[in-house]
Design an enzyme around this catalytic site. Sequence first.
Site, PDB file in Angstrom:
ATOM      1  N   PHE A 120     109.113   7.039  66.787  1.00  0.00           N
ATOM      2  CA  PHE A 120     108.288   5.844  66.877  1.00  0.00           C
ATOM      3  C   PHE A 120     107.254   6.052  67.971  1.00  0.00           C
ATOM      4  CE2 PHE A 120     108.298   1.403  65.350  1.00  0.00           C
ATOM      5  CZ  PHE A 120     108.968   1.575  64.146  1.00  0.00           C
ATOM      6  N   GLN A 240      99.048  -7.820  71.954  1.00  0.00           N
ATOM      7  CA  GLN A 240      98.993  -6.524  71.268  1.00  0.00           C
ATOM      8  C   GLN A 240      98.479  -6.646  69.834  1.00  0.00           C
ATOM      9  OE1 GLN A 240     102.628  -4.231  69.673  1.00  0.00           O
ATOM     10  NE2 GLN A 240     102.152  -3.185  71.595  1.00  0.00           N
ATOM     11  N   HIS A 242      98.642  -4.491  66.442  1.00  0.00           N
ATOM     12  CA  HIS A 242      99.329  -3.386  65.781  1.00  0.00           C
ATOM     13  C   HIS A 242      98.318  -2.620  64.934  1.00  0.00           C
ATOM     14  CE1 HIS A 242     102.137  -1.165  63.265  1.00  0.00           C
ATOM     15  NE2 HIS A 242     103.143  -1.594  63.980  1.00  0.00           N
ATOM     16  N   LEU A 252     102.289  -6.469  57.996  1.00  0.00           N
ATOM     17  CA  LEU A 252     102.553  -5.249  58.739  1.00  0.00           C
ATOM     18  C   LEU A 252     103.014  -4.094  57.862  1.00  0.00           C
ATOM     19  CD1 LEU A 252     102.379  -4.718  61.783  1.00  0.00           C
ATOM     20  CD2 LEU A 252     104.850  -4.886  61.867  1.00  0.00           C
ATOM     21  N   GLU A 255     105.430   0.955  61.873  1.00  0.00           N
ATOM     22  CA  GLU A 255     105.180   2.213  62.568  1.00  0.00           C
ATOM     23  C   GLU A 255     106.127   3.300  62.082  1.00  0.00           C
ATOM     24  OE1 GLU A 255     105.278   2.919  67.243  1.00  0.00           O
ATOM     25  OE2 GLU A 255     103.795   1.467  66.552  1.00  0.00           O
ATOM     26  N   ARG A 286     100.572   1.702  70.790  1.00  0.00           N
ATOM     27  CA  ARG A 286      99.800   0.898  69.840  1.00  0.00           C
ATOM     28  C   ARG A 286      98.426   0.503  70.365  1.00  0.00           C
ATOM     29  NH1 ARG A 286     104.818  -2.953  67.812  1.00  0.00           N
ATOM     30  NH2 ARG A 286     105.772  -1.388  66.457  1.00  0.00           N
ATOM     31  N   HIS A 352      99.536  -8.988  66.721  1.00  0.00           N
ATOM     32  CA  HIS A 352     100.946  -8.725  66.436  1.00  0.00           C
ATOM     33  C   HIS A 352     101.924  -9.307  67.450  1.00  0.00           C
ATOM     34  CE1 HIS A 352     104.405  -6.676  64.835  1.00  0.00           C
ATOM     35  NE2 HIS A 352     104.565  -5.927  65.911  1.00  0.00           N
ATOM     36  N   ARG A 393     103.481  -3.326  74.569  1.00  0.00           N
ATOM     37  CA  ARG A 393     104.857  -3.063  74.139  1.00  0.00           C
ATOM     38  C   ARG A 393     104.932  -1.834  73.248  1.00  0.00           C
ATOM     39  NH1 ARG A 393     107.596  -3.843  69.659  1.00  0.00           N
ATOM     40  NH2 ARG A 393     106.189  -5.369  68.670  1.00  0.00           N
TER      41      ARG A 393
END
Length: 578
Positions: A120, A240, A242, A252, A255, A286, A352, A393
């Site tokens: 990730f 954030q 994404h 979404l 990831e 991200r 996100h 994050r």
Amino acid sequence: MPRPVVRHQYDAVIVGAGGAGLMAALEASKTCKTAVVSKLYPTRSHTGTAQGGIGAALGNVEPDSWEWHMFDTVKGGDYLADQDAVEFMCQEAIRVVYELEHMGLPFNRTPEGKIDQRRFGGHTKEFGKAPVRRSCYAADRTGHMILQTLYQQCIKQAVSFFDEFHLLDVLLQDGRCAGVVALCLATGEVHVFHAKAVLLATGGFGRMYKVTSNAHTLTGDGCTVVFRRGLPLEDMEFFQFHPTGIYKLGILITEGARGEGGILRNGRGERFMERYAPTLLDLAPRDMVSRAMYLEIREGRGIEGKDYLHLDLTHLDPSVIDRKLPDIADFVRTYLGVDPHRQPIPVQPTAHYAMGGIPTNLHAEVLDERGQVVPGLYAAGECACVSVHGANRLGTNSLVDIVVFGRRGGQRLAQWAPAADHLPLPKEPEVMAQEALSRLTTNLGGESAAQIRDELQQAMMAQVSVFRTEAGLKEALAAIVQLRVRYGRVDVQDKALRFNTELEEALELGCVLDLAWATTVAALARRESRGAHCREDFPDRDDANWLKHSLAVLRDGAISLSAKPVTITRFQPKPRVY
């Protein structure tokens, strides 16, 4: 005319039935009479949309350690995270993942039968040397499986559930929490929950943006009620985006698709992340990937000159896509008519996750502006700011956050509440809620909540998203101020008591207006670029002046800003290179 009022009394009331709320309720119910008040049926909570996995240094596939996980989290958060909280989270992540396994969560397995793990973004081994497989996953339905597992355990523990109740107010008496007030959507009644302790787990507020991965219900109700009661919100400028939302829809694409080998490509077919993050490539943090995508589009390298790029899975074995990413494959077929086996997926950054929120300590206890604990009030999950995510994050850490701090908050509450007393409630604890409902249903101002919401989302998307400038932020702030004035004239035409969705949406609009206001004020004040907050007029990170958390407090109709220091223990700030 005031609405009927129903009163309840519990030791512990949890507001929100996502992963943080259910984990807290599970722990609290071991010693307390516990209720969960939720806007949705619990298994429809937004945790269910978390796809790719939960990060924990189990080392099942290759060597790993919680220290590496901690380093990645601190570095990924651009050194704004409080390192004592990050250390606690990364250590506890291992224990909590095994606890979820023992509850029955159906993780994917290695051939040896261990919990499988995949790569990730931003997760590395040996303090940044190479990517590592740290994400524990259940296909691309990890959050959904967490919800199902925890809900079953709460039913087993005889937790009381009040589903489809909209939070209106938190009751503070003599500096201590005494309960909450909520609207029952099925009847239109106002319910007062008298409690020894309350834990807020109401999720994020991405609905202040036009293109977002957040469900329509994510309007920051928990953050708003404490903000209106004079408690601070921390680090609101950090929101954030994404990198891989479905083009125009924002839904979404996990990831985990890149973790399985998916590649981002521009309009020339180039793997453009080679220029921006040569080591981690498409699995950089991200904020970096989203900025790179915006720059590619801005410089004319979007697909056919348009404002999207491609996520390419066509080189992967189709069985890998169908086995490890089945929901993603179904999403793009349904919404785009794209076969991911043979065609690249059109994607664009999507709003996100809120790194900011209600300030808390390691025990999920809410803190006031002076850093003092508010007795009886707790918060966990996306609505809270511990701060473990800092300015950005890492993927998988949202699920780590909700289960670690939901569990910790529930444990603390379970210790505290049995020895505490119920505070006497004010004579009319529902008065503020009744006034707000009456104002919306009797107004003759003629303003449309839908129109105001559309204008807010467009302003936030245009000026308070991936790239920001002083001029743009001032423009957005002026628009928000005017929209808040117009909100005072919103006219709800549906006067029904039962399932009045127009009224609910008007209430939610008030929340996102307040939180957009706080976000923009804090973003305008922070004159640097750090993590998800990218000021084009101040492009460098400024540790000398801005290595600190912001606190926004609503006082006398205006927002005042103050700051508190970042807790640094193991890792001193360094430039982020991937």
